[in-house]
Design an enzyme around this catalytic site. Structure first.
Site: not given
Ligand code: PSU
Ligand code: MN
Length: 304
Positions: A23, A138-140, A157
């Site tokens: 990504e 998250s949309a992940d 995370k």
């Molecule tokens: N993994 C990491 N650092 C990051 C991310 C993943 O070590 O910055 C990114 C990924 O692209 C993941 C995003 O999809 O953070 C998640 O963001 P959110 O929590 O806003 O969905």
């Molecule tokens: Mn989020």
């Protein structure tokens, strides 16, 4: 997503070796320049050294690119104004000809359209720390659940709600493996206090379960969480203290939505004196090694 809308680099299109998708949000919004670009290029080399073809994904000038070149990775990591695109933002970035880094979820959607079966990230976005009040999930997660791609990560995370995330994944039918450990990791640290119930010790086992899921006609993906080796991991109390401090600062500053993850990552880096960034770099490289091995194991199987 339709595959004819993707710009697949010739070295990826013609790849004889299994492909591993990577990504770009971690490049544009997850790490500072220039370590972001250096890390992204090293991660690609690690995948290649394990006998797989790396394909870093991103959107440049409105084109969805599968297999960014070195110069394109550099643009992603250094140009100002690069969007953070989750899956719903892809049409906007395309229609407006924007540059956008793609999140894990957006990458999984693109990988699926390109026929790539393995995706590697650092840590996934997940059920957020205040989800019961602000609905920040998250949309992940729905992408992992919905597309036929194996996601390799170091867990969610660290500031996510790990217990709630594992419950969400069970509800949404996602098998969750922990690599060489009985515990689900805590991103920078090895132990979160939660178990996923499925420990794997080799790539073939992951590949065979994914193959079974495909043969059964069950849609969706599989998640593999890889704890960092002890030498590179942060002690759990260091991670937890930094998360606590960073969440307080985010709350005080009123940071919400897609700005929250980049804000917390950078605050945690400050609070750990840079150690969290070192762990973040180590874990993405570690995940790349495992992901490439899984891709190789899958490559030798007949998949529906
Ligand atoms: N993994 C990491 N650092 C990051 C991310 C993943 O070590 O910055 C990114 C990924 O692209 C993941 C995003 O999809 O953070 C998640 O963001 P959110 O929590 O806003 O969905
Ligand atoms: Mn989020």
């Amino acid at each position: 997503m339709k595959s004819d809308q993707l710009w697949i680099a010739p070295r990826v299109r013609g790849a004889k070796l299994p492909v591993v998708a990577l990504e770009s949000t971690i490049i544009a919004h997850g790490m500072p320049y220039p370590v972001n670009v250096e890390t992204a290029l090293e991660v690609e080399s690690i995948v290649a050294a394990q006998g797989a073809t790396p394909a870093t994904l991103g959107i440049l000038d409105g084109r969805i690119i599968v297999g960014l070149s070195e110069a394109e990775i550099r643009r992603m990591g250094s140009e100002p104004g690069v969007l953070k695109a989750c899956e719903r933002d892809i049409p906007l970035a395309v229609a407006q000809g924007r540059n956008a880094a793609v999140t894990a979820g957006a990458s999984i959607a693109i990988a699926a359209a390109a026929g790539i079966r393995v995706f590697v990230t650092g840590g996934i976005g997940a059920v957020g720390p205040h989800a019961s009040r602000d609905f920040d999930i998250s949309a992940d997660l729905p992408a992992i659940a919905g597309y036929p791609v194996i996601t390799v990560c170091a867990g969610a995370k660290a500031f996510m709600d790990i217990g709630a995330t594992l419950e969400w994944l069970e509800t949404q039918r996602v098998p969750v493996a922990t690599w060489g450990s009985d515990q689900f990791p805590l991103f920078y640290s090895r132990r979160s206090g939660f178990s996923s119930g499925w420990r794997v010790d080799d790539a073939e086992e992951v590949a065979s379960v994914f193959a079974a899921k495909r043969r059964l006609g069950l849609d969706g993906g599989l998640l593999v969480a890889v704890p960092l080796p002890e030498e590179q991991a942060l002690p759990e109390e260091v991670t937890r203290a930094a998360i606590h401090g960073a969440l307080e600062q985010a709350e005080a500053a009123g940071i919400r939505g897609k700005a929250l993850t980049p804000f917390l990552l950078s605050k945690i880096k400050e609070l750990t004196g840079g150690r969290s960034l070192e762990s973040n770099i180590a874990l993405i490289k570690n995940n790349a090694r495992v992901g490439a091995r899984i891709a190789a194991a899958l490559g030798s199987m007949d998949l529906p």
